[in-house]
Design a protein around this motif. Structure first.
Motif, short mmCIF file in Angstrom:
data_model
loop_
_atom_site.label_atom_id
_atom_site.label_comp_id
_atom_site.label_asym_id
_atom_site.label_seq_id
_atom_site.Cartn_x
_atom_site.Cartn_y
_atom_site.Cartn_z
N UNK A 1 0.82 -1.21 0.00
CA UNK A 1 0.00 0.00 0.00
C UNK A 1 0.86 1.27 0.00
N UNK A 2 0.37 2.28 -0.73
CA UNK A 2 1.14 3.55 -0.80
C UNK A 2 0.78 4.46 0.37
N UNK A 3 -0.28 4.12 1.09
CA UNK A 3 -0.69 4.98 2.22
C UNK A 3 0.09 4.58 3.47
N UNK A 4 0.91 5.50 3.95
CA UNK A 4 1.70 5.16 5.13
C UNK A 4 1.54 6.20 6.23
N UNK A 5 1.71 5.74 7.45
CA UNK A 5 1.66 6.66 8.60
C UNK A 5 2.82 6.29 9.52
N UNK A 6 3.60 7.31 9.91
CA UNK A 6 4.75 7.03 10.78
C UNK A 6 4.35 7.26 12.23
N UNK A 7 4.71 6.32 13.09
CA UNK A 7 4.44 6.48 14.53
C UNK A 7 5.78 6.72 15.21
N UNK A 8 5.80 7.81 16.02
CA UNK A 8 7.08 8.20 16.63
C UNK A 8 7.16 7.80 18.10
N UNK A 9 8.38 7.64 18.59
CA UNK A 9 8.57 7.27 20.01
C UNK A 9 8.06 8.41 20.90
N UNK A 10 7.24 8.09 21.91
CA UNK A 10 6.68 9.14 22.76
C UNK A 10 7.68 9.67 23.79
N UNK A 11 8.78 8.96 24.02
CA UNK A 11 9.78 9.39 25.00
C UNK A 11 11.13 8.72 24.73
N UNK A 12 12.17 9.18 25.43
CA UNK A 12 13.47 8.51 25.35
C UNK A 12 13.40 7.23 26.18
N UNK A 13 14.14 6.21 25.81
CA UNK A 13 14.22 5.02 26.67
C UNK A 13 14.51 3.75 25.90
N UNK A 14 14.73 2.67 26.66
CA UNK A 14 14.94 1.35 26.06
C UNK A 14 13.58 0.68 25.89
N UNK A 15 13.37 0.05 24.75
CA UNK A 15 12.10 -0.67 24.55
C UNK A 15 12.16 -1.95 25.37
N UNK A 16 11.23 -2.07 26.33
CA UNK A 16 11.27 -3.27 27.19
C UNK A 16 10.30 -4.34 26.72
N UNK A 17 9.25 -3.96 25.98
CA UNK A 17 8.43 -5.01 25.35
C UNK A 17 7.64 -4.47 24.17
N UNK A 18 7.44 -5.35 23.19
CA UNK A 18 6.56 -5.07 22.04
C UNK A 18 5.61 -6.26 22.01
N UNK A 19 4.36 -6.03 22.40
CA UNK A 19 3.43 -7.14 22.56
C UNK A 19 3.04 -7.73 21.19
N UNK A 20 3.56 -8.94 20.94
CA UNK A 20 3.35 -9.57 19.62
C UNK A 20 1.87 -9.75 19.34
N UNK A 21 1.13 -10.20 20.35
CA UNK A 21 -0.29 -10.47 20.14
C UNK A 21 -1.03 -9.19 19.73
N UNK A 22 -0.71 -8.08 20.43
CA UNK A 22 -1.39 -6.81 20.11
C UNK A 22 -1.02 -6.33 18.71
N UNK A 23 0.26 -6.44 18.36
CA UNK A 23 0.68 -6.02 17.01
C UNK A 23 -0.03 -6.88 15.96
N UNK A 24 -0.17 -8.16 16.28
CA UNK A 24 -0.89 -9.07 15.37
C UNK A 24 -2.34 -8.64 15.21
N UNK A 25 -2.99 -8.33 16.32
CA UNK A 25 -4.41 -7.93 16.26
C UNK A 25 -4.58 -6.63 15.48
#
Ligand code: URA
Length: 422
Positions: free
Chosen positions: A323-347
């Protein structure tokens, strides 16, 4: 014999004989046993489990409920994944091991997952055909070592019917039912060696390590009963695999991985699973197999096989629409990413249209999510966290950001390969 007595016997914690299991499956398939009775039977198994002997018997009955394929080769290696978010491993592994002389004759599903199954993903390559006659399938395996199609023949009808019922009665997560379902299908499809990628974690069918080990050990036991070489590789599925989630986006990532430019975790997984497949398929040591797998991953031979395979199945690898329609999501703060919930990203990917909720849903092969970072990475506020590829259906920034957690101190990168059970 009567289904009520069988349910009663199971409820009392007694073991079922092979005849009782056979009676249940036969009469469910012919319609004498109704869905509500089978559902009660499956629920008892979900609650009380089955002994190894019962599970082995159930697998044998399911396996013999339909056709079994004899492809006429004695060294076919099959790989199965219990499914995870961003799992495009088969698309890398199949041509990679085929380029080393291993025969891959694989049937894959479309799946009801958060994104499509391997078949949907491959169909995002323009023109790629995922069905063919058995004769053409065998010839392609003989000519170029690789063919991959959707389901062929009437394999394991008992699984088709019981799996559909399990899906709507909360009995999908029973270890003996998963083991007999997966193994009956693998055994029916004619492979002599089987490698199973058993995902463990929030985005997986099995979330606890103890359960995963139990499942792996019974599947290995079943495989050995049929003189198959078998290995279960337990792998982490707490965060998505690689960066891309969504059908065409995942195929593009798989192709980049075959060019030696893939994400670290996916590349590592491919090397580990590939080592098992090549060691079994060519009957060589794991050390030798690993060297060969790495060689063809980095010298372009795996990619050349992908090209040959794509052409053989009518696809144009230079046309994978996104798809040519894209939206960039930016980090809301400085820090180390401690988790990316696979199930939520899947949903969320499914909400964009990348996956199905029911088997008749249309999916949009061009949408999905591409992460810029993985767990353990440090990000600065305002830096790109991910890109959403969308069409008609959208998701909000808040929905996406709630799948991420951040930490001020260093986070160790998760270990991808947890264990190998053989
Ligand atoms: N995949 C299968 O094929 N069967 C199950 O029971 C669960 C996952």
């Amino acid at each position: 014999m009567d289904i009520l007595d069988i349910i009663d016997k199971k409820e009392k914690g007694e073991k079922l004989t092979k005849e009782e299991l056979q009676y249940t499956i036969d009469n469910y398939l012919n319609g004498t046993i109704k869905d509500y009775q089978m559902s009660a039977f499956l629920t008892e198994i979900d609650l009380l489990g089955l002994s190894d002997e019962e599970t082995i018997n159930l697998t044998d009955i399911m396996l013999k409920s339909g056709e079994t394929l004899d492809l006429g080769f004695d060294n076919i290696v099959d790989k199965h994944s219990t499914g995870g978010v961003g799992d495009k491993t088969t698309i890398v592994l199949a041509p990679l091991v085929a380029s080393l002389g291993v025969k891959v004759a694989k049937m894959s599903g479309r799946g009801l997952g958060h994104t499509g199954g391997t078949i949907d993903k491959l169909e995002s390559i323009e023109g790629f055909k995922t069905s063919m006659t058995l004769e053409k399938f065998k010839k392609q395996v003989s000519d170029i070592n690789i063919a991959l199609v959707g389901q062929m023949g009437n394999l394991v009808p008992a699984d088709k019917k019981t799996y559909a019922l399990r899906d709507v009665t909360g009995t999908v997560d029973s270890i003996p039912l998963i083991a007999s379902s997966i193994m009956s299908k693998k055994l029916a499809s004619g492979a002599s060696s089987i490698v199973i990628d058993l995902k463990v974690g929030s985005g997986a069918l099995v979330s606890s390590l103890d359960e995963a080990k139990e499942l792996a050990s019974i599947m290995v036991k079943i495989g050995k009963c049929y003189n198959k070489k078998i290995a279960c590789v337990l792998t982490n599925m707490d965060e998505p695999l690689g960066y891309a989630v969504g059908n065409s986006l995942e195929v593009i990532e798989a192709i980049n991985t075959l060019k030696g430019k893939g994400p670290k975790d996916l590349t590592n997984l491919v090397i580990n699973l590939g080592t098992q497949m090549v060691s079994m398929g060519l009957n060589i040591s794991e050390k030798e197999a690993e060297e060969k797998v790495k060689e063809n991953l980095y010298n372009g031979k795996g990619y050349e096989k992908m090209l040959e395979w794509t052409i053989a199945q009518g696809g144009n690898i230079n046309s994978i629409p996104v798809s040519k329609n894209t939206k960039i999501i930016k980090a809301p703060k400085d820090g180390y990413i401690s988790s990316i919930n696979a199930l939520e990203i899947g949903k969320l990917s499914r909400k964009l249209g990348a996956g199905r909720l029911t088997k008749d849903d249309e999916i949009d092969l061009t949408v999905g999510i591409v992460l810029n970072h993985k767990v353990g990475d440090y990000v600065k506020k305002g830096e790109t966290l991910l890109t959403v590829f969308y069409n008609e259906k959208e998701i909000t920034d808040e929905e996406i950001l709630s799948s991420f957690k951040f930490n001020d101190s260093v986070i160790e990168k998760p270990k991808l390969i947890i264990d190998i059970i053989k």
